[in-house]
Write a protein that holds these residues in place. Structure first.
Motif, PDB file in Angstrom:
ATOM      1  N   ARG A   3       0.838  -1.191   0.000  1.00  0.00           N
ATOM      2  CA  ARG A   3       0.000   0.000   0.000  1.00  0.00           C
ATOM      3  C   ARG A   3       0.878   1.249   0.000  1.00  0.00           C
ATOM      4  O   ARG A   3       2.002   1.245   0.501  1.00  0.00           O
ATOM      5  N   PRO A   4       0.378   2.354  -0.554  1.00  0.00           N
ATOM      6  CA  PRO A   4       1.201   3.570  -0.654  1.00  0.00           C
ATOM      7  C   PRO A   4       1.524   4.154   0.713  1.00  0.00           C
ATOM      8  O   PRO A   4       0.763   4.025   1.671  1.00  0.00           O
ATOM      9  N   ARG A   5       2.668   4.792   0.785  1.00  0.00           N
ATOM     10  CA  ARG A   5       3.100   5.496   1.989  1.00  0.00           C
ATOM     11  C   ARG A   5       2.676   6.956   1.848  1.00  0.00           C
ATOM     12  O   ARG A   5       3.072   7.632   0.889  1.00  0.00           O
ATOM     13  N   ASP A  62       5.133   7.931  -1.117  1.00  0.00           N
ATOM     14  CA  ASP A  62       4.492   7.907  -2.429  1.00  0.00           C
ATOM     15  C   ASP A  62       3.602   9.135  -2.621  1.00  0.00           C
ATOM     16  O   ASP A  62       3.450   9.633  -3.733  1.00  0.00           O
ATOM     17  N   SER A 137       1.201   1.330  -6.020  1.00  0.00           N
ATOM     18  CA  SER A 137       1.962   2.406  -5.409  1.00  0.00           C
ATOM     19  C   SER A 137       1.598   3.688  -6.128  1.00  0.00           C
ATOM     20  O   SER A 137       1.602   3.751  -7.355  1.00  0.00           O
ATOM     21  N   ALA A 138       1.262   4.710  -5.356  1.00  0.00           N
ATOM     22  CA  ALA A 138       0.840   5.969  -5.975  1.00  0.00           C
ATOM     23  C   ALA A 138       1.935   6.596  -6.808  1.00  0.00           C
ATOM     24  O   ALA A 138       1.683   7.459  -7.628  1.00  0.00           O
TER      25      ALA A 138
END
Length: 474
Positions: A3-5, A62, A137-138
């Motif tokens: 998942r994106p940070r 991200d 990931s964004a």
């Protein structure tokens, strides 16, 4: 794929402040099982640009979501420009009052990848859910999701507003870990028991927002949790006493929680002060309540021009009683540059409030905020104001640029001599009483100061010179 940070980044006016919006968003996300995606980074306006840039870069997120206000927009715009250069695949989100009011502008000119419009506890979480469900990931090349309340670059035509969240459904912003952090750092702690405002002052960004209140059965236990954090608790409700009966009930509960080292700050209307509420604040332990009373102007034409109601002649005895009781710390707000106000009208307002001898008198200047009714009326009213934050008025049909620049100089002198210390308060009150025009005292002080700062000895010498000139000894 992981998942994106996501970093939630706030730049506060002062280092002792904490941005409640960031903590509200993280708590809302945690309820949806996404709290681990978010980290909060907070700074102050005095934090070096390179320090912020380096720390955000080292985190390698991200997505960075910035909370934009009029006081931090310029700094954040500069940061985003450099982040784009060193992290070209980073996704930038902006939210907060400033981003909401100028969403399309910031989408193009930050540039941002998306703008979170309005209150974000539910819309931001829905957007995060959509992002997480993609399993991407964004920082990748796929477009960002379009959900209600999000204005997304390249999909502007798909924007639709998000419904306002139910005040009863919002999470208390501060979990135990955050409470311990705020307590340890001696931060100001912000809380809202309501959103919106029943008044319609045209210069206010909340003028079009209906009052919504958090149920008291939730407020009371949250007050106890706030008291455990300690320090100063600042209600960010637009008008704490908009419902005087509710204000009385909350005030009584807060008095029950009294202990040393704890105080509570409210923004208050001077026109809704029933006897019971007034007595509670007057008789409170000294300094327990900090009351910021929005007077703004006493000029009838200016009051009409901005849609403010209320008669100062009825409110003044009550405000004077609060000040003289010294049970509560009283802060009065006054605005220069309102439509319909003149230099002479402002002088009269300033003199009357000055002579009340409140703990603090804020001498501010009109800001023509995007999204406020006044912004839409500015051309018709002949207001000239800065096109960039904080959108401060530069001229009106009744006040020239020279008038307003002179008031800025007087404000600087006034803050140095009157607000910064009480050492010269009695002398300044006497001088103003003798002259009949308090502002002239600070006009003259500004001439002598020439924009310089003053140490205590220089300030004392300046006040003595003003006294000598007034008595004809110089």
């Amino acid at each position: 794929m992981s998942r994106p940070r996501v970093l939630l980044v706030g730049v506060n006016a002062r280092s002792i402040q904490a941005n409640p919006a960031l903590y509200s968003l993280r708590r809302a996300a945690a309820r949806q099982g996404m709290g681990d995606m978010l980290r909060i980074y907070e700074y102050a306006l005095h934090t070096p640009h390179q320090q912020i840039l380096a720390e955000l870069y080292e985190a390698q997120p991200d997505i960075i979501a910035f909370s934009l206000y009029v006081w931090n927009a310029r700094m954040i715009i500069s940061l985003i420009g450099d982040l784009r250069r060193v992290m070209p695949r980073l996704k930038i989100i902006a939210g907060g009052p400033e981003a909401t009011a100028r969403g399309s502008h910031y989408l193009r000119h930050l540039p941002a990848d998306a703008i979170c419009i309005g209150e974000g506890e539910e819309s931001f979480c829905a957007w995060l859910c959509a992002l997480a469900e993609r399993g991407l990931s964004a920082a990748g090349d796929q477009p960002l999701p379009v959900t209600p309340g999000f204005l997304v670059a390249g999909a502007e035509e798909s924007y639709c507003p998000a419904p306002l969240p139910d005040m009863a459904a919002l999470s208390f912003p501060y979990d135990e870990e955050t409470a311990a952090y705020l307590r340890g750092q001696a931060k100001l702690v912000y809380y809202e028991a309501s959103r919106g405002c029943p008044h319609h002052c045209s210069f206010c960004a909340s003028a079009r927002q209906k009052l919504r209140e958090r149920p008291l059965e939730l407020v009371f236990p949250e007050l106890a949790r706030l008291a455990e954090i300690g320090g100063q608790i600042k209600f960010i409700d637009r008008t704490f006493n908009a419902d005087p009966g509710r204000a009385i009930v909350i005030t009584r509960e807060i008095l029950r929680l009294h202990r040393q080292g704890l105080s509570w700050h409210f923004e208050v209307s001077p026109f809704d002060l029933p006897e019971e509420l007034l007595a509670l604040w007057c008789d409170a332990p000294k300094g327990y309540f900090h009351l910021e009373i929005g007077v703004q102007t006493l000029t009838p034409a200016a009051l009409r021009a901005v849609g403010r109601r209320g008669e100062w002649s009825a409110a003044e005895p009550q405000v004077r009683r609060l000040i003289n009781s010294r049970g509560s710390h009283v802060h009065l707000d006054l605005i220069a540059g309102l439509p319909g106000d003149t230099r002479r009208g402002f002088e009269q307002s300033f003199h009357r409030l000055h002579q009340l001898n409140a703990d603090y008198l804020q001498f501010g200047f009109l800001k023509v905020l995007p999204g406020s009714p006044l912004a839409g009326q500015a051309a018709e009213l002949g207001l000239i104001f800065s096109g960039e934050p904080p959108y401060q008025v530069l001229a009106t049909p009744d006040m020239s640029p020279a008038d307003l620049f002179a008031l800025h100089r007087a404000e600087r002198a006034f803050n140095a001599l009157y607000n910064k210390t009480r050492d010269f308060r009695d002398s300044l009150l006497d001088l103003a009483e003798q002259s009949g025009n308090a502002l002239r005292i600070y006009d003259r002080a500004a001439d002598l100061m020439q924009w310089r700062g003053l140490n205590r000895g220089e300030a004392a010498a300046l006040v003595q010179r003003l006294a000598n000139e007034n008595s004809g000894r110089e």
